[in-house]
Design an enzyme around this catalytic site. Sequence first.
Site, PDB file in Angstrom:
ATOM      1  N   LYS A 132      42.752  40.762  30.843  1.00 17.76           N
ATOM      2  CA  LYS A 132      40.979  42.194  31.145  1.00 17.76           C
ATOM      3  C   LYS A 132      41.346  41.787  29.535  1.00 17.76           C
ATOM      4  O   LYS A 132      41.772  42.064  28.822  1.00 17.76           O
ATOM      5  CB  LYS A 132      41.424  42.791  31.832  1.00 17.76           C
ATOM      6  CG  LYS A 132      42.323  43.169  32.785  1.00 17.76           C
ATOM      7  CD  LYS A 132      42.007  44.968  33.076  1.00 17.76           C
ATOM      8  CE  LYS A 132      42.892  44.839  34.982  1.00 17.76           C
ATOM      9  NZ  LYS A 132      42.789  45.963  35.576  1.00 17.76           N
ATOM     10  N   ASN A 157      38.352  55.034  33.939  1.00 13.62           N
ATOM     11  CA  ASN A 157      37.025  55.033  33.238  1.00 13.62           C
ATOM     12  C   ASN A 157      36.909  56.377  31.982  1.00 13.62           C
ATOM     13  O   ASN A 157      37.245  57.603  32.604  1.00 13.62           O
ATOM     14  CB  ASN A 157      36.257  54.825  34.522  1.00 13.62           C
ATOM     15  CG  ASN A 157      36.158  53.329  34.905  1.00 13.62           C
ATOM     16  OD1 ASN A 157      36.231  52.291  34.189  1.00 13.62           O
ATOM     17  ND2 ASN A 157      37.022  52.985  36.072  1.00 13.62           N
ATOM     18  N   GLU A 204      33.756  46.864  31.068  1.00 15.46           N
ATOM     19  CA  GLU A 204      33.794  48.052  31.332  1.00 15.46           C
ATOM     20  C   GLU A 204      32.683  47.623  32.754  1.00 15.46           C
ATOM     21  O   GLU A 204      31.281  46.702  31.897  1.00 15.46           O
ATOM     22  CB  GLU A 204      32.684  49.333  31.328  1.00 15.46           C
ATOM     23  CG  GLU A 204      33.915  49.707  30.295  1.00 15.46           C
ATOM     24  CD  GLU A 204      35.180  50.211  31.562  1.00 15.46           C
ATOM     25  OE1 GLU A 204      35.493  50.162  32.329  1.00 15.46           O
ATOM     26  OE2 GLU A 204      36.075  50.068  30.508  1.00 15.46           O
ATOM     27  N   GLY A 205      32.571  47.543  33.764  1.00 19.23           N
ATOM     28  CA  GLY A 205      31.244  47.282  34.415  1.00 19.23           C
ATOM     29  C   GLY A 205      31.374  46.021  35.447  1.00 19.23           C
ATOM     30  O   GLY A 205      30.688  45.696  36.170  1.00 19.23           O
ATOM     31  N   SER A 251      31.070  55.919  37.619  1.00 21.86           N
ATOM     32  CA  SER A 251      29.632  56.296  38.710  1.00 21.86           C
ATOM     33  C   SER A 251      30.370  56.255  40.361  1.00 21.86           C
ATOM     34  O   SER A 251      31.390  56.226  40.599  1.00 21.86           O
ATOM     35  CB  SER A 251      28.642  55.362  38.642  1.00 21.86           C
ATOM     36  OG  SER A 251      29.524  54.069  38.728  1.00 21.86           O
ATOM     37  N   GLU A 288      42.669  51.437  36.495  1.00 13.39           N
ATOM     38  CA  GLU A 288      41.677  51.641  35.481  1.00 13.39           C
ATOM     39  C   GLU A 288      41.928  52.972  35.075  1.00 13.39           C
ATOM     40  O   GLU A 288      41.528  53.238  35.686  1.00 13.39           O
ATOM     41  CB  GLU A 288      40.790  50.598  34.743  1.00 13.39           C
ATOM     42  CG  GLU A 288      40.267  50.880  35.723  1.00 13.39           C
ATOM     43  CD  GLU A 288      38.398  50.317  35.347  1.00 13.39           C
ATOM     44  OE1 GLU A 288      38.636  50.425  34.051  1.00 13.39           O
ATOM     45  OE2 GLU A 288      37.442  50.248  36.056  1.00 13.39           O
ATOM     46  N   ARG A 319      36.795  52.974  47.242  1.00 12.45           N
ATOM     47  CA  ARG A 319      35.774  51.863  47.605  1.00 12.45           C
ATOM     48  C   ARG A 319      37.008  50.799  48.059  1.00 12.45           C
ATOM     49  O   ARG A 319      37.601  50.644  47.934  1.00 12.45           O
ATOM     50  CB  ARG A 319      36.000  50.653  46.032  1.00 12.45           C
ATOM     51  CG  ARG A 319      34.311  51.463  45.262  1.00 12.45           C
ATOM     52  CD  ARG A 319      33.980  51.124  43.755  1.00 12.45           C
ATOM     53  NE  ARG A 319      34.649  51.271  42.843  1.00 12.45           N
ATOM     54  CZ  ARG A 319      35.879  50.981  41.885  1.00 12.45           C
ATOM     55  NH1 ARG A 319      34.434  49.691  41.751  1.00 12.45           N
ATOM     56  NH2 ARG A 319      36.533  51.049  41.044  1.00 12.45           N
ATOM     57  N   LYS A 364      40.774  48.782  28.089  1.00 13.38           N
ATOM     58  CA  LYS A 364      42.230  48.591  28.559  1.00 13.38           C
ATOM     59  C   LYS A 364      43.361  48.705  27.726  1.00 13.38           C
ATOM     60  O   LYS A 364      44.354  48.242  28.277  1.00 13.38           O
ATOM     61  CB  LYS A 364      41.533  46.947  29.239  1.00 13.38           C
ATOM     62  CG  LYS A 364      41.382  47.441  30.359  1.00 13.38           C
ATOM     63  CD  LYS A 364      39.709  47.672  31.196  1.00 13.38           C
ATOM     64  CE  LYS A 364      39.327  47.875  31.963  1.00 13.38           C
ATOM     65  NZ  LYS A 364      37.879  47.103  31.930  1.00 13.38           N
ATOM     66  N   ARG A 398      36.872  58.584  35.561  1.00 11.19           N
ATOM     67  CA  ARG A 398      37.445  58.139  37.264  1.00 11.19           C
ATOM     68  C   ARG A 398      38.338  57.514  36.239  1.00 11.19           C
ATOM     69  O   ARG A 398      38.604  56.469  36.291  1.00 11.19           O
ATOM     70  CB  ARG A 398      36.355  57.807  37.489  1.00 11.19           C
ATOM     71  CG  ARG A 398      36.852  57.759  38.710  1.00 11.19           C
ATOM     72  CD  ARG A 398      35.583  56.602  39.996  1.00 11.19           C
ATOM     73  NE  ARG A 398      35.733  55.333  39.770  1.00 11.19           N
ATOM     74  CZ  ARG A 398      34.899  54.842  39.044  1.00 11.19           C
ATOM     75  NH1 ARG A 398      33.271  54.560  39.506  1.00 11.19           N
ATOM     76  NH2 ARG A 398      35.359  52.905  39.409  1.00 11.19           N
TER      77      ARG A 398
HETATM   78  P1  ADP Z   1      36.358  46.858  34.713  1.00 11.86           P
HETATM   79  O1  ADP Z   1      35.958  48.443  34.149  1.00 11.86           O
HETATM   80  O2  ADP Z   1      35.270  46.555  35.238  1.00 11.86           O
HETATM   81  O3  ADP Z   1      35.443  47.963  36.275  1.00 11.86           O
HETATM   82  P2  ADP Z   1      38.843  47.007  36.577  1.00 11.86           P
HETATM   83  O4  ADP Z   1      40.216  46.364  35.806  1.00 11.86           O
HETATM   84  O5  ADP Z   1      38.199  48.669  36.964  1.00 11.86           O
HETATM   85  O6  ADP Z   1      38.355  46.544  35.472  1.00 11.86           O
HETATM   86  O7  ADP Z   1      38.421  45.225  36.877  1.00 11.86           O
HETATM   87  C1  ADP Z   1      37.704  45.338  38.030  1.00 11.86           C
HETATM   88  C2  ADP Z   1      38.555  45.033  39.739  1.00 11.86           C
HETATM   89  O8  ADP Z   1      39.449  44.329  39.834  1.00 11.86           O
HETATM   90  C3  ADP Z   1      39.183  46.415  40.070  1.00 11.86           C
HETATM   91  O9  ADP Z   1      38.448  46.820  40.836  1.00 11.86           O
HETATM   92  C4  ADP Z   1      40.341  45.751  41.160  1.00 11.86           C
HETATM   93  O10 ADP Z   1      39.000  44.956  42.263  1.00 11.86           O
HETATM   94  C5  ADP Z   1      40.461  44.307  40.409  1.00 11.86           C
HETATM   95  N1  ADP Z   1      42.056  44.688  39.489  1.00 11.86           N
HETATM   96  C6  ADP Z   1      41.693  45.116  38.090  1.00 11.86           C
HETATM   97  N2  ADP Z   1      42.853  45.064  37.769  1.00 11.86           N
HETATM   98  C7  ADP Z   1      44.320  44.799  39.071  1.00 11.86           C
HETATM   99  C8  ADP Z   1      45.257  45.453  39.378  1.00 11.86           C
HETATM  100  N3  ADP Z   1      46.281  44.761  38.218  1.00 11.86           N
HETATM  101  N4  ADP Z   1      46.194  44.080  40.085  1.00 11.86           N
HETATM  102  C9  ADP Z   1      44.484  43.513  41.520  1.00 11.86           C
HETATM  103  N5  ADP Z   1      43.588  44.047  41.428  1.00 11.86           N
HETATM  104  C10 ADP Z   1      42.997  43.964  40.170  1.00 11.86           C
HETATM  105 MG    MG Z   2      36.267  50.378  34.442  1.00  9.75          MG
HETATM  106 MG    MG Z   3      36.963  48.994  37.473  1.00 11.08          MG
END
Ligand code: ADP
Ligand code: MG
Ligand code: MG
Length: 517
Positions: free
Chosen positions: A407, A157, A411-412, A162, A155, A493, A339, A137
Amino acid sequence: MTMASITGGSYPPALANDQERERLALAIKDWSIANGLAVRPPPAVVGPQGDPRGIFAVNAPVTLFPSPFPRSCFQEAKAIQTAYNELYASISQDADFLEGLVQEVAGGDDFIANLWDVHLRVKGEGYVQSLDLGLFRSDYMVHQDGEALQIKQVEFNTIASSFGGLSAQTSKLHQYLAQTEYPLLQAAGPHASGLDLPANHSAKGLAAGLADAFTAYGPSTLGHPTCVLFLVQDGERNVFDQRRLEYELQSTHGIPVFRLPFSEVLARTSIAPSSPARQLLYSLPSSPARVFEAAVVYLRAGYGPGDYPTPSAWEARHQIERSGAIACPSVLTQLAGMKKVQQVLATPEPSGGVPTALRRFVPSETKAAGLLRTFTNIFPMDDTTPAGQAARKMATDPEACKKYVMKPQREGGGNNFYRTAIPAHLASIPEAHWGSFILMELITPPPLENIILRNGALEQGGVICELGVYGTCLWDRKTKAVLHNEESGYLLRTKGDQSEEGGVAAGYGCMDSCSLV
Ligand code: ADP
Ligand code: MG
Ligand code: MG
């Protein structure tokens, strides 16, 4: 062009009175339970008695209205998915490339180091399964640059992606409301008739990926019936999301599926003794003499350190990895979702130009340009490269850090550090470990409003939407052939604009669907 100008600035429609509010909320509550848009209740909702009989389900948090989403952005995200699938299939097959990145982060990250060890152990004796399945995803937010709206990737996945099950239902919920409830609202306006709600086949699409892998595995040479195993977490609340994929596999494809807690892998499965193909055998807990051969092992667990509380959990992961079953994902495919990989793909050469890593995996210039458009600025945090040194400066500067999220390789949800929390966290860890993080520019989508129904209460206000596009890909490491490559539906979402994380399961976000504008 702004989102407000696209929507006419009046979205969502104002609800006229309490009766209207309650009527809409009741329609959603009932439809959601009737159609499985639900989760097992959080402890705070179920109360001190708990749910000892395991019979409670509650509505998944959801928006009252589908959120407006720019059509061109939606189409771009869907259209680029098969290129992303190919890219990550290629990365997963390049162990040398991944090894370099693992070494950069492993010093400050035991989890990644342990995953790499599992791969090395299996490589040592030789992999017996050359097929690899990704249920991916790719997540985006809309970035506004002057008049232009452009999707930027949050990101990618590669494990336990999910909400494909619940997302298809959320699209159906909003379609149902558009037919029945929205036209009855006093302020219905264009929302009654003018909504463009795209079809969403996320549940069927993900199941089709699993089914294709199951078919490619072929019949058991040991004479056992074959099956798909869903490896799940103990106490998982998001079961109906997973169940919908199981039901598709069972009912539409006629494939036996079993749920197996990750903590029971070693008790319930074994490798076929003295068989060079190392088939993974699963015996039914209720009648252990009934043995199935796992063609595909689909991991909805095992993506974070919490799933590996003891060394035996790592043995369980090793057993899956060395077996003849098609793992979704394999360890290398999971690592491709670091990442750090996303950062290396996105960080330009000091001289400018297309990042070397992107060129390495995507020889087609057109495809590389399409992918590049979806990247935002991401920096390494090592102290040897100019990009890493620049990032360290920004991350420790009390003003500059406000534009960034930092970051780790996790994940999660719930693992990131935002804005001014970045320098504070860096100060608390050894400088030698900073390189296990990446620093990413914050994407700031155009402001939107919606109303969220969560635990029976309505919350109205500014929201931020994150689009996910599912991809399914099956490839053969030996022949390099890609056997299945599909875009497989979407997820929207939405979270309150004051919240930094947006995970539905982690309790920050809610389910939504796109109304194309
Ligand atoms: P995970 O793998 O834990 O889901 P993410 O990279 O998706 O990690 O980060 C979690 C959340 O943080 C995202 O769903 C988003 O809401 C916020 N986020 C992450 N990166 C960004 C970004 N570059 N700009 C704005 N919000 C972000
Ligand atoms: Mg993720
Ligand atoms: Mg995410």
